[in-house]
Design an enzyme around this catalytic site. Structure first.
Site, mmCIF file in Angstrom:
data_model
loop_
_atom_site.group_PDB
_atom_site.id
_atom_site.type_symbol
_atom_site.label_atom_id
_atom_site.label_comp_id
_atom_site.label_asym_id
_atom_site.label_seq_id
_atom_site.Cartn_x
_atom_site.Cartn_y
_atom_site.Cartn_z
ATOM 1 N N LYS A 226 0.834 -1.211 0.000
ATOM 2 C CA LYS A 226 0.000 0.000 0.000
ATOM 3 C C LYS A 226 0.867 1.259 0.000
ATOM 4 O O LYS A 226 2.083 1.182 0.099
ATOM 5 C CB LYS A 226 -0.946 -0.023 1.199
ATOM 6 C CG LYS A 226 -1.626 -1.355 1.427
ATOM 7 C CD LYS A 226 -2.512 -1.830 0.277
ATOM 8 C CE LYS A 226 -3.090 -3.206 0.614
ATOM 9 N NZ LYS A 226 -4.033 -3.724 -0.359
HETATM 10 C C1 LIG Z 1 -5.015 -4.781 0.351
HETATM 11 C C2 LIG Z 1 -6.470 -4.582 0.317
HETATM 12 C C3 LIG Z 1 -7.299 -5.023 1.351
HETATM 13 C C4 LIG Z 1 -6.799 -5.875 2.473
HETATM 14 O O1 LIG Z 1 -5.776 -5.298 3.184
HETATM 15 P P1 LIG Z 1 -4.778 -6.249 4.036
HETATM 16 O O2 LIG Z 1 -3.977 -5.274 4.803
HETATM 17 O O3 LIG Z 1 -3.986 -7.035 3.047
HETATM 18 O O4 LIG Z 1 -5.624 -7.126 4.882
HETATM 19 C C5 LIG Z 1 -8.641 -4.720 1.289
HETATM 20 N N1 LIG Z 1 -9.151 -4.025 0.270
HETATM 21 C C6 LIG Z 1 -8.394 -3.603 -0.760
HETATM 22 C C7 LIG Z 1 -9.028 -2.807 -1.856
HETATM 23 C C8 LIG Z 1 -7.026 -3.880 -0.782
HETATM 24 O O5 LIG Z 1 -6.293 -3.471 -1.810
#
Ligand SMILES: *Cc1c(COP(=O)(O)O)cnc(C)c1O
Length: 444
Positions: A226
């Site tokens: 992210k």
């Molecule tokens: C990465 C992601 C998640 C989940 O996040 P994690 O930290 O991996 O549990 C949920 N929604 C979207 C759109 C994502 O890209």
């Protein structure tokens, strides 16, 4: 109208193509590629990890208090992280969550009172975790179409609403904020909760408001891929005290005891608590977020501006161009075949890009690859939560044709903060060169 990929009268090399037009060879024909080395890749915060992160983590290691509630709020890294998100987003409640974006969505849904058999509308284009979070709390994900914004199509959201709909999860995919005006208008009209999935859009804004602070709650992710990262982790923000308290209890089943406050609701929670090491890492990364966005945003803006005139391609619908994180530049061809031709020719120019067809592994961001959702597989021997669905819900891989059409025509280029002007120039040249050449050959 779609141009056939290999139309009988327009095939390359045939004399039906007017010879007055130059048939410039491009890299896919064997010409020199425009990029001699690829532009920087898709990662963001993790690439910035440096001394500040090391110092922050070391500080916690030296203090030897990993558990957030051992530290007074004045010194707790987790509490500081929450305070920073409250200040930035203007929301009165923030909860640091160790369980990632998924755990943050789960806590958000529990916070909003969503449970067994409730229908929750999610876009057919989001990471599978969005749908999985619904199932974890016993809710039934109802899949809705996206449009050329790559986010929820509000018209389809409204079509998918039933008397059982309790929440909508707009997802700000690839840093682009969903049409929150339309989503909130629909939600308000039907009395439905809105939980924003901000996992891919940390720092995005929508007409001056932080993404995540527009709905009734917003769930962030701090996972490796992210915009900024705590290695793993997430956050939930809300303006509603009850939503916060319910989410906090879900995130720590002893929360009401730590809080030392008899007014807290009490029910069995789980453990999605943030650890101090990760919160310290997140705080160091948070300082870098404005700098990352300052560099990605102008890159996307320049690419949009400088390719706007290319008539065989259309651009992403942006509901708030200024607030976009600028981490994906998406172009749309007029057909899936044309998108594939364009994508391959662009890759040959040395510009990495993705269509939904050139992933080596099934792309779990597209609903048709959400096997366990489509097949209604569950961990519960009784088949719950599907047994709790108040009406028969069926899924099939072709159920969202508009989403498949949009994604099928989409060619996406990842942008990060390391792009320089030179990369933008080369990308514009590569895109223009391939556009012109394929247009001339009737392939785009
Ligand atoms: C990465 C992601 C998640 C989940 O996040 P994690 O930290 O991996 O549990 C949920 N929604 C979207 C759109 C994502 O890209």
């Amino acid at each position: 109208m779609d141009v056939p990929p290999f139309g009988p009268t327009r095939r390359r090399g045939q004399e039906t193509i007017p010879m007055t037009r130059s048939l410039q060879p491009i890299a896919i024909d064997g010409a020199e590629p425009i990029f001699t080395s690829p532009p920087p890749g898709p990662l963001h915060g993790v690439l910035e990890i440096g001394q500040a992160e090391a110092d922050a983590v070391n500080h916690v290691l030296q203090r030897k208090t990993m558990f957030r509630f051992l530290n007074k709020p004045e010194v707790s890294e987790s509490a500081h992280l929450e305070a920073r998100y409250r200040e930035m987003t203007g929301q009165p409640y923030a909860l640091a969550i160790g369980g990632g974006g998924t755990g943050s969505l789960i806590c958000g849904l529990v916070g909003l009172g969503i449970g067994s058999g409730d229908e929750v509308i999610v876009p057919g284009y989001t990471y599978i975790a969005t749908a999985a979070a619904c199932l974890s709390v016993g809710a039934i994900p109802i899949l809705a179409e996206i449009d050329q914004s790559l986010t929820l199509d509000p018209a389809d959201v409204e079509r998918k609403i039933t008397e059982h709909t309790r929440a909508i999860i707009p997802v700000h995919m690839r840093g682009s904020v969903a049409n929150m005006d339309a989503v909130m208008e629909i939600a308000d009209r039907y009395g439905i909760a809105v939980l924003e999935d901000v996992a891919q859009a940390n720092g995005a804004t929508f007409h001056g408001h932080w993404a995540g602070a527009i709905g009734h709650a917003g769930a962030f992710s701090l996972q490796h891929y992210k915009l900024i990262t705590a290695s793993e982790g997430g956050l939930l923000i809300t303006a509603d005290e009850q939503v916060y308290k319910r989410a906090a209890i879900k995130h720590d089943s002893a929360m009401q005891f730590w809080a030392d406050d008899a007014t807290w609701p009490a029910f069995a929670g789980e453990n999605y608590r943030m650890c101090e090491l990760r919160a310290a890492l997140a705080l160091a990364q948070l300082d870098r977020l404005p700098g990352i966005l300052e560099r990605t945003r102008p890159v996307k803006a320049a690419l949009l501006e400088r390719t706007r005139h290319l008539d065989r391609l259309s651009q992403q619908t942006l509901h708030c161009a200024e607030g976009d994180c600028g981490i994906t530049f998406a172009l749309f061809a007029r057909s899936t075949e044309a998108a594939q031709q364009f994508s391959e020719a662009l890759a040959a120019e040395g510009l990495p890009n993705a269509t939904i067809y050139n992933h080596q592994i099934p792309d779990r961001h597209i609903y048709r690859a959400w096997d366990y959702v489509l097949e209604k597989r569950t961990s519960d021997p009784t088949g719950w939560p599907w047994t709790a669905a108040p009406r028969k819900i069926e899924y099939d891989p072709g159920m969202l044709p508009q989403t498949l059409d949009v994604l099928g025509r989409c060619v996406a280029i990842a942008i990060n903060q390391q792009w320089q002007d030179e990369h933008v120039d080369l990308a514009v040249r590569a895109i223009t060169r391939v556009h012109d050449a394929l247009a001339e050959r009737g392939l785009l």
